[in-house]
Enzyme design. Structure first.
Site, short mmCIF file in Angstrom:
data_model
loop_
_atom_site.label_atom_id
_atom_site.label_comp_id
_atom_site.label_asym_id
_atom_site.label_seq_id
_atom_site.Cartn_x
_atom_site.Cartn_y
_atom_site.Cartn_z
N GLY A 120 0.82 -1.20 0.00
CA GLY A 120 0.00 0.00 0.00
C GLY A 120 0.86 1.26 0.00
O GLY A 120 1.93 1.30 -0.61
N SER A 121 0.42 2.25 0.75
CA SER A 121 1.03 3.58 0.63
C SER A 121 2.48 3.67 1.08
O SER A 121 3.19 4.61 0.70
CB SER A 121 0.19 4.61 1.40
#
Length: 565
Positions: A286-287
């Site tokens: 993810g981020s």
């Protein structure tokens, strides 16, 4: 008379052959048949933490055995004894073994040449039993494996199976160092199993295993396990991990997870929890993956923290629809603002300044798409396809941490690169070994490679510091310390169901990093951001780690960069 004479002659010739010409061979065969070999087990080496605290050790125990055919000889030649044989032996042994006289007598009565009386007794009990000098009673040394810290580090230390084989963790991966070499006792014994005092006797002593010192800190490991357990339970997740590293040496200070197990009670453990999900469980980062994209673009000289981007909530790139995690009006963000807002759209705009091959090469340089080489079994290297195998959408999703998978240790190590002047260090769990004389031998220095320049690393630290303001408004904030970090949240599809993995990875002090920590919460039933699920646990653990490791604040305020234009 002739027949009798021939028989006598044959017997005489046979006697000459047996006692004269072939005596040595027959004597050797007789000795071989009378010789018995008994194994003397080696004690397994200790496993200790970086400060010498014992996590696994072998204690000397003894299995008591009896040759029931010989017990009846007890006190037979003692003219003063009023009671002899099995009844007398039972009365002598019962208080030592903690049994009744009747129970003891039943164990001693019979015609079995060998049977166990009691297994796993202490040396003190063994000495007390043998001091009775009862014929047919003996003891064999065995080793019992115990884990003084219980569940603390269980997933790293591993366990031993019921039949004495290493079943996981360091017990398995370093078995060649730990197991030692068994010895043996060889001796001649009579028909009743008794040792012949004047017969052949030879003993080869056992060589105990080497000790293994891990890089773990037991206190940090304990605290990490407590914090991740409460976090998982609080959010109704299926599991979680906390990874703590020294970014300069690659030493793993904590590798905690929940659920775990107690290696002292392996029979009660859930088989699904006997591994080490911090290295075997893979997920899309993810981020947190955005940090590598931004670092690559800066390192290539394509962008700066003040580069400007017009960022809508949703847009298309070559027909592929990319959207941010939440709806917002079109924003005018700097690169620092893209990272702070964790914008997928803005990150793709940054990534488009680079070719897919260049971005792939940077991902590999940070250690992704390959095993870390940690000295533990069951590690997965994750999944990172080469650019020619990216589909049209992969070109964009890989920019913000989707389309490839990592494990918790791998990703924490990758982010630790920013805390180490841009040099990626291979993580290690093994600090060294110790021989029977106490001589310590450190392991080889872990492999290192420069992933980005020193200047790029310094810029990334500022950007990550900018993401965690020191005004108390962020869940990862630590009073008096500048914190550099990044949240991550990823979707996990399992058939028709979907769960989420939330994470926060960072280090402190931001301007002089001493420790990098990653917190990962798996199997969240609904979307819960890394800032909510992982950052509070990160802050709690990091505060404890900074204090116990003696890392003081630098006194420098956190970095504040323009996020809009």
């Amino acid at each position: 008379m002739a027949g009798i004479f021939l028989v006598i002659l044959a017997l005489a010739l046979r006697l000459v052959w047996v006692q004269g010409l072939n005596s040595e061979a027959l004597a050797a065969e007789a000795v071989k048949e009378r010789t018995y070999t008994r194994t003397i087990p080696a004690l397994r080496g200790d496993i200790v933490d970086r400060n010498g605290s014992v996590l696994a050790t072998s204690v000397e125990r003894f299995d008591l055995w009896v040759n029931q055919k010989q017990v009846g000889e007890y006190l037979e030649r003692d003219s003063k004894a009023t009671e002899k044989g099995v009844p007398a032996a039972a009365k002598a042994l019962a208080p030592v073994l903690g049994w009744s006289v009747e129970e003891t007598q039943a164990k001693l009565t019979g015609d079995r040449g060998f049977s166990y009386l009691l297994k796993g007794v202490t040396p003190e009990v063994r000495d007390a039993v043998l001091a009775q000098k009862i014929p047919g009673i003996g003891a064999d040394r065995v080793a019992q494996r115990i884990y003084p810290a219980g569940q603390v580090g269980g997933n790293v230390v591993g366990f031993m199976t019921a039949d004495g084989r290493p079943g996981g963790g360091t017990e398995l991966s370093d078995d060649d160092l730990l197991h030692g070499t068994d010895g043996e006792a060889r001796y001649e014994r009579g028909a009743g199993g008794q040792i012949i005092p004047t017969g052949f006797q030879e003993t080869t002593p056992a060589v105990d295993g080497r000790g293994v010192q891990l890089t773990l800190d037991r206190d940090l490991q304990y605290q990490a396990q407590q914090i991740i357990a409460s976090t998982v339970q609080r959010f109704g997740a299926t599991g979680g991990s906390i990874v703590a590293l020294d970014p300069h040496t690659g030493e793993v200070l904590a590798l905690a997870e929940y659920p775990s197990f107690d290696p002292n009670d392996i029979r009660s453990a859930d088989p699904a929890h006997l591994g080490n999900q911090s290295i075997s469980n893979v997920f899309e980062p993810g981020s947190t993956g955005k940090l590598i994209t931004v670092a690559a673009a800066i390192d290539q000289g394509k962008v700066t923290p003040s580069s400007r981007y017009t960022v809508p909530a949703v847009t298309e790139f070559d027909g592929n629809r990319i959207k941010d995690s939440h709806h917002h009006e079109t924003q005018q963000l700097t690169l620092a603002g893209v990272l702070k807002e964790s914008s997928n759209v803005g990150t793709v705009q940054i990534s488009e300044t680079l070719t897919p091959q260049v971005r792939y090469d940077y991902l590999r340089a940070f250690g992704l798409g390959q095993k870390t080489g940690i000295q533990l079994p069951g590690e997965s290297g994750g999944v990172l396809r080469t650019p020619e195998n990216w589909n049209g959408r992969d070109r964009y999703t890989t920019a913000f941490g989707q389309g490839f998978s990592v494990n918790a240790l791998q990703m924490t190590s990758a982010i630790g690169t920013f805390a180490n002047d841009g040099v990626h260090v291979q993580p290690t769990i093994l600090r060294g070994t110790e021989d029977s004389d106490g001589a310590f031998s450190p392991v080889a220095t872990p492999e290192q490679n420069r992933a980005i320049s020193s200047e790029t690393a310094a810029t990334m630290v500022q950007l990550m510091d900018n993401d965690v303001p020191d005004d108390g408004t962020h869940n990862a904030d630590i009073p008096d310390y500048a914190v550099a970090g990044k949240t991550g949240t990823a979707q996990i599809f399992q058939g028709s169901s979907m769960t989420y993995t939330a994470s926060f990875i960072g280090f402190a002090p931001a301007d002089d990093p001493g420790i990098v920590v990653g917190v990962f919460v798996y199997g969240l039933p609904t979307f819960i951001s890394g800032a909510t699920a992982a950052a509070p646990a990160w802050s709690e653990f990091m505060q404890y780690a900074l204090q116990t490791q003696g890392i003081p604040p630098t006194g420098k305020p956190g970095t504040t960069l323009p996020t809009e234009w």
